[in-house]
Design an enzyme around this catalytic site. Structure first.
Site, PDB file in Angstrom:
ATOM      1  N   ARG A 232       0.859  -1.196   0.000  1.00  0.00           N
ATOM      2  CA  ARG A 232       0.000   0.000   0.000  1.00  0.00           C
ATOM      3  C   ARG A 232       0.888   1.236   0.000  1.00  0.00           C
ATOM      4  NH1 ARG A 232      -3.500  -1.236   4.427  1.00  0.00           N
ATOM      5  NH2 ARG A 232      -4.800  -2.265   2.886  1.00  0.00           N
TER       6      ARG A 232
ATOM      7  N   ASP B  30       5.072  -4.558   6.645  1.00  0.00           N
ATOM      8  CA  ASP B  30       3.887  -4.773   7.478  1.00  0.00           C
ATOM      9  C   ASP B  30       3.773  -6.264   7.786  1.00  0.00           C
ATOM     10  OD1 ASP B  30       1.051  -5.530   7.921  1.00  0.00           O
ATOM     11  OD2 ASP B  30       0.690  -3.391   7.704  1.00  0.00           O
TER      12      ASP B  30
ATOM     13  N   ASP C  92       1.138  -7.796   9.284  1.00  0.00           N
ATOM     14  CA  ASP C  92      -0.261  -8.223   9.382  1.00  0.00           C
ATOM     15  C   ASP C  92      -0.940  -7.918  10.714  1.00  0.00           C
ATOM     16  OD1 ASP C  92       0.198  -9.549   6.821  1.00  0.00           O
ATOM     17  OD2 ASP C  92       1.101 -11.159   7.979  1.00  0.00           O
TER      18      ASP C  92
END
Length: 178
Positions: free
Chosen positions: A23, A103, A105
């Site tokens: 993202r 990231d 999660d």
């Protein structure tokens, strides 16, 4: 990349353990930089997902990144009070392109009433198996989750009284400077 100055805009890029871009947030205004941390503000910012879908953030949010902690903290400024979304993730790195992190999660959400909730445990377990997260990574993330929850309970860093008003005010000053 040179360390950004207050009022500069930077991109933020989140990756997954296998190296794929997860993202991107296009424009985050830098409110503070120091040797180890960056505080910024997103305000209806364009977000692009890995599948190229895009959307805009719904509210103003303060973002907190640190070079030594395996989490980052997003403080969403809402009418009923701040809500916190905390990503368990690598410490950030900064290059000429963006502020970047991996990231992992797991997320911790803190609601305006103080409720703390651990999110995406199943996603973490699936990705740990798929991408072979090491026991070391798993241990770091468990320790980081405990550290983050202690920050929340002790009202440290972005959870401290006055943090939101201080950085919201600084954002308005930088936004309206000549």
């Amino acid at each position: 990349m040179q360390v950004p100055k207050e009022g500069d805009y930077i991109a933020i890029q989140s990756y997954k353990h296998d190296g794929h871009l997860h993202r991107t947030w296009r424009d985050t205004m830098v409110l503070k930089t120091s040797e180890n941390e960056i505080i910024g503000c997103n305000d209806h910012t364009l977000v692009t997902e890995s599948d190229r879908r895009h959307w805009y953030t719904h509210e103003t949010a303060l973002v907190y990144f640190h070079r030594h902690y395996w989490f980052n903290i997003v403080t969403m400024l809402r009418d009923n009070g701040p809500s916190y979304y905390c990503n368990l993730a690598t410490p950030f790195v900064l290059d000429k392109e963006a502020l970047k992190y991996i990231d992992y999660d797991l997320d911790v959400k803190v609601f305006p009433d103080g409720e703390i909730r651990l999110l995406d445990v199943d996603e973490y377990a699936a990705h740990r198996h798929l991408w072979h997260y090491s026991d070391t990574i798993d241990d770091i993330l468990k320790y980081s989750t405990e550290t983050l929850i202690s920050w929340i309970r002790e009202q440290k860093g972005p959870f401290s009284p006055g943090y939101v008003s201080l950085w919201q005010e600084r954002y308005q000053e930088l936004l309206h400077r000549d």
